[in-house]
Structures are given as structure tokens and as C-alpha cells.
Enzyme design. Structure first.
Site, PDB file in Angstrom:
ATOM      1  N   PHE A 123      -5.959  -4.155 -13.586  1.00  0.00           N
ATOM      2  CA  PHE A 123      -5.322  -3.068 -14.335  1.00  0.00           C
ATOM      3  C   PHE A 123      -4.575  -3.657 -15.529  1.00  0.00           C
ATOM      4  O   PHE A 123      -3.787  -4.595 -15.373  1.00  0.00           O
ATOM      5  CB  PHE A 123      -4.348  -2.338 -13.397  1.00  0.00           C
ATOM      6  N   ASP A 195       0.029  -7.400  -6.592  1.00  0.00           N
ATOM      7  CA  ASP A 195       0.223  -6.009  -6.995  1.00  0.00           C
ATOM      8  C   ASP A 195      -0.469  -5.148  -5.937  1.00  0.00           C
ATOM      9  O   ASP A 195      -1.687  -5.252  -5.740  1.00  0.00           O
ATOM     10  CB  ASP A 195      -0.383  -5.796  -8.389  1.00  0.00           C
ATOM     11  N   TYR A 220       3.857   6.471  -6.500  1.00  0.00           N
ATOM     12  CA  TYR A 220       3.216   7.776  -6.729  1.00  0.00           C
ATOM     13  C   TYR A 220       1.743   7.830  -6.330  1.00  0.00           C
ATOM     14  O   TYR A 220       1.121   8.874  -6.442  1.00  0.00           O
ATOM     15  CB  TYR A 220       3.383   8.226  -8.189  1.00  0.00           C
ATOM     16  N   LYS A 221       1.172   6.716  -5.874  1.00  0.00           N
ATOM     17  CA  LYS A 221      -0.229   6.740  -5.452  1.00  0.00           C
ATOM     18  C   LYS A 221      -0.287   7.093  -3.967  1.00  0.00           C
ATOM     19  O   LYS A 221       0.017   8.219  -3.599  1.00  0.00           O
ATOM     20  CB  LYS A 221      -0.900   5.409  -5.787  1.00  0.00           C
ATOM     21  N   ARG A 369     -14.375   7.563  -9.910  1.00  0.00           N
ATOM     22  CA  ARG A 369     -13.708   7.104  -8.684  1.00  0.00           C
ATOM     23  C   ARG A 369     -13.489   8.278  -7.730  1.00  0.00           C
ATOM     24  O   ARG A 369     -12.994   9.332  -8.130  1.00  0.00           O
ATOM     25  CB  ARG A 369     -12.331   6.507  -9.004  1.00  0.00           C
TER      26      ARG A 369
HETATM   27  C1  LIG Z   1      -1.145   2.360 -11.152  1.00  0.00           C
HETATM   28  C2  LIG Z   1      -0.992   0.907 -11.434  1.00  0.00           C
HETATM   29  C3  LIG Z   1       0.105   0.430 -12.141  1.00  0.00           C
HETATM   30  C4  LIG Z   1       1.107   1.414 -12.699  1.00  0.00           C
HETATM   31  O1  LIG Z   1       2.128   0.810 -13.392  1.00  0.00           O
HETATM   32  P1  LIG Z   1       3.413   1.640 -13.787  1.00  0.00           P
HETATM   33  O2  LIG Z   1       4.142   0.725 -14.657  1.00  0.00           O
HETATM   34  O3  LIG Z   1       4.147   1.973 -12.531  1.00  0.00           O
HETATM   35  O4  LIG Z   1       2.946   2.875 -14.524  1.00  0.00           O
HETATM   36  C5  LIG Z   1       0.239  -0.932 -12.305  1.00  0.00           C
HETATM   37  N1  LIG Z   1      -0.688  -1.807 -11.803  1.00  0.00           N
HETATM   38  C6  LIG Z   1      -1.765  -1.364 -11.129  1.00  0.00           C
HETATM   39  C7  LIG Z   1      -2.739  -2.339 -10.580  1.00  0.00           C
HETATM   40  C8  LIG Z   1      -1.952   0.000 -10.937  1.00  0.00           C
HETATM   41  O5  LIG Z   1      -3.023   0.437 -10.286  1.00  0.00           O
END
Ligand SMILES: *Cc1c(COP(=O)(O)O)cnc(C)c1O
Length: 410
Positions: A123, A195, A220-221, A369
Site C-alpha cells: 500500500f 502493517d 476502520y477495516k 476485490r
Molecule cells: C488502509 C491502509 C492504510 C491506511 O492508512 P491511514 O493512514 O490510516 O489512512 C495504511 N496501510 C495499509 C497497508 C492499508 O491497507
């Protein structure tokens, strides 16, 4: 609905958990890996915080309702779900901000080493934050190096300060071997930062037992804390004596209400809190986590694998793999809780699915997805998604002109 999906739902001991969530009738929601659904208890909890705690009790609520300790209380509630003993998890900020704090910690802890090692396909925010830190510190102190996922172990050279990896890849749904990579990083003298955005809340995680140094994750996931819910961070206690981070805000001070003129870091994970937490959204996450007291993470993992197996087998038996490529691994230990399909017309396909009330998402450039949350998704949901997917492909509904252009937010 086929008998088999209904029979599977009937035999599913977790099927009743769906009642704990507010979901619109007729909608199959397969995007809990992006924004978890609303647990019913959150509505009442937020109403209480706003109307009673804020409205009636005003500023006394920092003590009377323990607002001041909420980041720690939520952190401790999360801790067993990620295999962390008490005192190592704090709920705070976003993943991006927490990555900045923890990468800075890692660079400082691992003196004399300057490389943040990451993989190409993760990500983007994770790499962006590393690039920002590198720009601030200068490349002689910190630099991001990215390699293909299969080359990580070979790339653990003696200048790597920290290996930063997402346990489950957001696009493919592929899961890394946390133990093997943590051990490899340690053998090479590097720290490891995981992460957990796409794994926490949906599969068992053993941060302490695996000897992980640092971790971040999302509220939030799969934890269903609501849009923009605060994230969390983990710092293994063996690093507490030396760990420091640069966002030295007042609520990370040893004694914030002494209003001293100079910063003195609080101990443990406390100094990772910089400023005042967003109490309303943290209270929402706090209430959302109560759902996890009804079920074990092992049970959730078992159902998650059964759902994704059911979906992948359905695609296979309907012959849809002739046009779609399933890029999510079949082996259970290498799979998260989503199924990702690669397809030339992925954008149109995702939009046609959404129009038919099967909520999925699209990831550039060619991936759809299907995220399965074992708390509220059923085998009937998977069945409906398969039926709709097949119909769209057979009728070519996704090729319609109105799907020819993409909006800014996808
Ligand atoms: C959703 C996600 C994020 C989100 O980061 P925020 O700073 O909380 O918006 C970060 N890393 C990964 C791998 C994600 O899937």
C-alpha cells in the site's frame, strides 16, 4: 439461492453475529476490508458520548468517563486480538502517522543502519511515509529501498535498519509468513515493522510470540470502527527503555498537566500519543470491539477461509476463470480474507456489481476485490455475488458506455 449456500449458512455457528450489524436490506457488502459495516452497538455508544458525556458532563468527562485513558483502554482491548500482552498497544492517529513515529523509532534504535526495506507492491502510504522521513533525515541516515516480495530475504543486507511489510497485501490478498520474515530480519540484524491493516480482526496474529518489534493497524477495516476511526500501534516491551519518537506532543509527556516548559517522554507506549485523541470516533471503535468478545479470532479465521474457498470454487466451477484471473493464493496459509480478480475491464465490472447491490471495490489498474468479513458475511452473500458476477459477464453489462470513464475516488 442454491441449497448448498443455505445449508452452509444453517450449519454456521457464527451466522447470528450478522444481527449485531446494521446492513441495508438486499445489499451484499463485500467491502469490509475498506470500511467495516456498522455494529449496532456503536450507534448507542456514540449517542451517549455526544448527548450525555459531552452534552451534560462537559469537561468533567475527561475524568468522569475516563476520556483521558481511552487510547490506552482501546489499545488494551485490541491487544489480545493481535497477540500482545498488556502495555504495548496504543490507539492513536492514522496508520500513516503511526508509521512515521515507528519508522523514526526504528532508525534511531538500530544505530548505524539507514535502510528501510519494503516491497514494491505494498500500500503506497507506507512507502510515502518512509520517503518523507528520508527527506527529513537525509539519505545518509535514512533511505527507502524496495524489492519484489520474493526477494526480501536476499535483500536483508547489513545496512537494513528495519524491514517494513504489510502482512496481507491489499491488492492480491496474499499473506506473508510473519514468523519466517521476522526471524530472517532479526538474523540479519534488522528490526521488523508489520502493517496489520488487512489482517488484524480477521485472522490470528501473535506479535509477542513471533518476536515482532513494531506494528501498526487499522481501526476502520475489519475492526469496524467507522470512517476515519483511529489506528493503533504496537511497540514490543523489550524496546520500551530506548524507544523514542519525534512527535513529542504534550499528551506523550510524563506529566502533561504539570505544563512543564521542556519535553520529558512518558514511559512505555504512552509517549506515542502526541495530541488530544478524537474521543467520539475512538468511542465508536471502542464499542465496535465488543463484538469480538462473542467469538474467537480462530473461529473467525475458519469461517473467513470457508467463505473465500466457497467463492473461489464457485468461480472455478462456473468456468469464469476463462476470462478472470484469481490472483489470491489458494493455499490457506498464504491467503488473507479477500479474493482479488484481475480482469481487463475491472472498473466496469466493479461498477456493474455495485449497481446490482454487490458492493466490492476496484484497485487500479485492473483488480476487483471481494472482501469477506466473517462477522457479517454469509455463504448466501458469496452465492449472490457469484450469481451477479456470472450474469454481468454473460450479458456484457460491464461493457456499458457509462463505465468508460473513472471518477477521482475509486
Ligand atoms: C488502509 C491502509 C492504510 C491506511 O492508512 P491511514 O493512514 O490510516 O489512512 C495504511 N496501510 C495499509 C497497508 C492499508 O491497507
Amino acid at each position: 439461492m442454491s441449497d448448498s449456500a443455505l445449508a452452509r449458512d444453517k450449519a454456521d455457528s457464527l451466522a447470528d453475529l450478522k444481527e449485531l450489524f446494521q446492513l441495508p436490506a438486499g445489499v451484499v457488502y463485500l467491502d469490509g476490508n475498506s470500511l467495516g459495516a456498522l455494529p449496532r452497538a456503536v450507534t448507542a455508544a456514540v449517542k451517549d458520548v455526544v448527548e450525555h458525556q459531552w452534552g451534560d458532563d462537559l469537561i468533567t468527562s475527561w475524568n468522569a468517563h475516563d476520556w483521558i485513558r481511552l487510547p490506552n483502554l482501546v489499545g488494551e482491548k485490541l491487544a489480545p486480538l493481535i497477540g500482545a500482552a498488556p502495555g504495548q498497544v496504543l490507539c492513536s492517529d492514522s496508520i500513516s502517522v503511526n508509521l512515521f513515529k515507528l519508522l523514526a523509532t526504528a532508525i534511531e534504535l538500530n544505530t548505524g543502519r539507514r535502510i528501510i526495506l519494503a516491497v514494491d507492491e505494498d500500500f503506497p502510504t507506507d512507502a510515502y511515509i518512509a520517503q518523507g522521513l528520508s527527506q527529513m533525515l537525509g539519505e545518509d541516515r535514512c533511505e527507502l529501498r524496495r524489492v519484489a516480495a520474493q526477494d526480501v530475504q536476499a535483500a536483508l543486507s547489513d545496512d537494513v535498519a528495519v524491514l517494513m511489510l504489510t502482512e496481507v497485501n491489499y491488492r492480491s490478498g496474499e499473506r506473508h509468513d510473519m514468523q519466517a520474515l521476522t526471524d530472517a530480519a532479526h538474523a540479519a540484524g534488522a528490526l521488523v515493522l508489520w502493517d496489520l491493516a488487512h489482517s488484524a480482526g480477521v485472522l490470528p496474529i501473535e506479535l509477542d510470540r513471533r518476536g515482532v518489534d513494531l506494528a501498526v493497524g487499522c481501526g476502520y477495516k475489519y475492526f469496524n470502527g467507522g470512517p476515519g476511526a483511529p489506528a493503533f500501534l504496537y511497540v514490543n516491551k523489550r524496546h520500551h527503555a530506548r524507544a523514542r519518537q519525534p512527535l513529542s506532543g504534550w499528551l506523550g509527556h510524563q506529566d502533561p498537566f504539570a505544563f512543564a516548559s521542556d519535553y520529558e517522554a512518558a514511559g512505555g507506549v504512552q509517549h506515542y500519543q502526541a495530541g488530544t485523541p478524537g474521543i467520539i470516533s475512538m468511542a465508536a471503535l471502542n464499542a465496535a470491539l465488543d463484538v469480538f468478545q462473542r467469538v474467537s479470532i480462530e473461529q473467525l479465521r475458519e469461517k473467513s477461509l470457508a467463505l473465500t474457498d466457497f467463492f473461489i470454487e464457485g468461480i472455478e466451477t462456473r468456468g469464469l476463470l476463462a476470462s478472470l484471473e484469481c490472483i489470491t493464493p489458494r493455499e490457506h496459509h498464504r491467503r488473507g480474507s479477500q479474493v482479488s480478480l484481475r480482469y481487463e475491464h475491472a472498473w466496469g465490472l466493479s461498477q456493474a456489481l455495485i449497481e446490482a447491490q454487490v458492493i466490492v471495490d476496484f484497485r487500479a489498474t485492473d483488480i476487483v476485490r471481494f472482501g469477506f468479513s466473517p462477522l457479517y458475511n454469509s455463504f448466501s452473500d458469496a452465492q449472490k455475488a457469484l450469481d451477479v458476477l456470472e450474469e454481468i459477464l454473460v450479458k456484457g453489462l460491464h461493457l456499458d458506455d457509462r463505465f468508460a470513464t473513472r471518477p477521482t475516488v475509486t
